[in-house]
Design a protein around this motif. Structure first.
Motif, short mmCIF file in Angstrom:
data_model
loop_
_atom_site.label_atom_id
_atom_site.label_comp_id
_atom_site.label_asym_id
_atom_site.label_seq_id
_atom_site.Cartn_x
_atom_site.Cartn_y
_atom_site.Cartn_z
N LEU A 176 0.86 -1.15 0.03
CA LEU A 176 0.08 -0.13 0.07
C LEU A 176 0.72 1.29 -0.11
CD1 LEU A 176 -2.73 -1.26 2.52
CD2 LEU A 176 -2.97 -0.95 0.11
N HIS A 177 2.21 1.12 -0.15
CA HIS A 177 2.98 2.41 0.14
C HIS A 177 2.55 3.52 -0.84
CE1 HIS A 177 5.35 0.80 -3.08
NE2 HIS A 177 6.08 1.87 -3.19
N ASP A 178 2.37 2.99 -2.11
CA ASP A 178 2.01 4.18 -3.15
C ASP A 178 0.66 4.45 -3.55
OD1 ASP A 178 4.80 5.24 -3.69
OD2 ASP A 178 5.00 4.06 -5.42
N TYR A 179 -0.33 4.13 -2.23
CA TYR A 179 -1.61 4.28 -2.56
C TYR A 179 -2.24 5.44 -3.09
CZ TYR A 179 -6.45 3.18 -0.92
OH TYR A 179 -7.91 2.98 -1.06
N ALA A 180 -1.40 6.56 -2.58
CA ALA A 180 -1.75 7.98 -2.98
C ALA A 180 -0.88 8.44 -4.14
CB ALA A 180 -1.91 9.02 -1.63
N LYS A 181 -0.01 7.68 -4.68
CA LYS A 181 0.90 8.26 -5.64
C LYS A 181 0.51 8.77 -6.81
CE LYS A 181 5.20 8.28 -7.56
NZ LYS A 181 6.80 8.27 -7.25
N ASP A 182 -0.77 8.11 -7.35
CA ASP A 182 -1.40 8.64 -8.72
C ASP A 182 -2.53 9.64 -8.61
OD1 ASP A 182 0.51 7.03 -9.95
OD2 ASP A 182 -0.76 5.36 -10.01
N ALA A 190 12.71 -1.73 -0.35
CA ALA A 190 11.90 -2.73 -1.19
C ALA A 190 11.45 -1.94 -2.22
CB ALA A 190 10.83 -3.33 -0.44
N ASP A 191 11.08 -0.48 -1.92
CA ASP A 191 10.52 0.25 -3.05
C ASP A 191 11.57 0.66 -4.20
OD1 ASP A 191 9.17 2.21 -4.40
OD2 ASP A 191 9.47 3.79 -3.08
N TYR A 192 12.94 0.54 -3.84
CA TYR A 192 13.85 0.66 -4.71
C TYR A 192 14.34 -0.49 -5.84
CZ TYR A 192 16.53 5.10 -4.22
OH TYR A 192 17.01 6.48 -4.34
N ALA A 196 4.41 14.19 -0.88
CA ALA A 196 3.43 14.06 0.14
C ALA A 196 2.83 12.96 0.10
CB ALA A 196 2.72 15.30 0.29
N HIS A 197 3.12 12.14 -0.96
CA HIS A 197 2.13 10.61 -1.44
C HIS A 197 2.24 9.91 -0.22
CE1 HIS A 197 5.59 9.39 -3.35
NE2 HIS A 197 4.97 8.07 -3.02
N GLY A 198 3.26 9.78 0.61
CA GLY A 198 3.46 8.95 1.51
C GLY A 198 2.58 9.33 2.70
N TYR A 235 6.86 7.50 5.76
CA TYR A 235 8.30 8.04 5.40
C TYR A 235 8.90 7.27 4.28
CZ TYR A 235 7.19 10.36 9.66
OH TYR A 235 6.75 11.27 10.89
N HIS A 236 8.08 6.45 3.57
CA HIS A 236 8.83 5.91 2.46
C HIS A 236 9.38 6.83 1.37
CE1 HIS A 236 5.29 6.27 -0.23
NE2 HIS A 236 6.34 5.85 -1.15
N THR A 237 8.83 8.12 1.41
CA THR A 237 9.24 8.75 0.21
C THR A 237 10.76 9.61 0.66
OG1 THR A 237 7.83 10.39 1.28
CG2 THR A 237 7.13 9.56 -0.85
N THR A 238 10.85 10.03 2.00
CA THR A 238 11.92 10.82 2.35
C THR A 238 12.89 9.79 3.36
OG1 THR A 238 10.53 11.59 4.36
CG2 THR A 238 10.75 12.88 2.18
FE LIG Z 1 6.31 6.17 -3.28
#
Ligand SMILES: [Fe+2]
Ligand SMILES: [Fe+2]
Length: 192
Positions: free
Chosen positions: A50-56, A128-130, A84-86, A110-113
């Motif tokens: 769910l980490h990118d739930y708000a990314k789109d 893991a995102d990377y 701010a999507h995180g 905090y996965h973005t920064t």
């Molecule tokens: Fe992300």
């Protein structure tokens, strides 16, 4: 217990198909890392998924949620709303998917920064995102190897890459990334 199938179907409604595949990859990689480093496996799978739930979200939608949720953004996040999507994602997941576990929510937030003194779950989702299987960029294999042999070394390498990239691109550097990097170096030297 969490209903992974339900969470996966909800995510699918929120993100592009490319991002959906990426999210499955992050979930799978986070699970592997959690097993390796004795972190909570189910939480890692969910936070990764769910980490990118708000990314789109469109920028205007993101701004609406920020107002609706009363989120206080610092100047860097205000300037670069994508960062701010995180934070928005963590709030949305809490409200829409009824996930209240603060460890999961912080890993998403905090996965973005990154941030100072990251928890093991935060570190796992960040890296893991990377390195999830669909990632392909120069140095990704080196990063994969580092992450699976020493989590902190992996994070450090990833932070260095991010910071260097951001500087090269002339973008704003978030203070949390510097704090994350410094705290990992300090803690590493303490444990030597
Ligand atoms: Fe992300
Ligand atoms: Fe991501």
């Amino acid at each position: 217990m969490y209903d992974m199938e339900y969470l996966t179907s909800q995510l699918k409604k929120r993100v592009s198909s490319k991002r959906f595949i990426h999210s499955l990859g992050v979930s799978e990689t986070a699970e592997k890392l959690a097993k390796l480093y004795n972190a909570p496996i189910e939480k890692a799978k969910i936070a990764g998924l769910l980490h990118d739930y708000a990314k789109d979200l469109q920028d205007d939608e993101a701004r609406e949620y920020i107002v609706q949720f009363g989120l206080k953004l610092d100047d860097v996040l205000k300037f670069d709303i994508n960062l701010a999507h995180g934070q928005i994602g963590a709030e949305l997941i809490k409200r829409e998917l009824n996930i209240s576990d603060s460890d999961i929510l912080n890993a998403i937030k905090y996965h973005t920064t990154g941030r100072e003194n990251m928890s093991i779950l935060e570190k796992i989702v960040y890296i893991a995102d990377y390195i999830e299987p669909s990632r392909d960029f120069p140095g990704v294999d080196e990063l994969r190897q580092a992450a699976f042999s020493n989590l902190d070394e992996g994070i450090l390498l990833a932070l260095d890459k991010t910071i260097t990239y951001v500087v090269k691109k002339g973008k704003l550097l978030h203070l949390n990334s510097i704090l994350a990097r410094n705290s990992i170096i300090v803690n590493r030297n303490k444990s030597l």
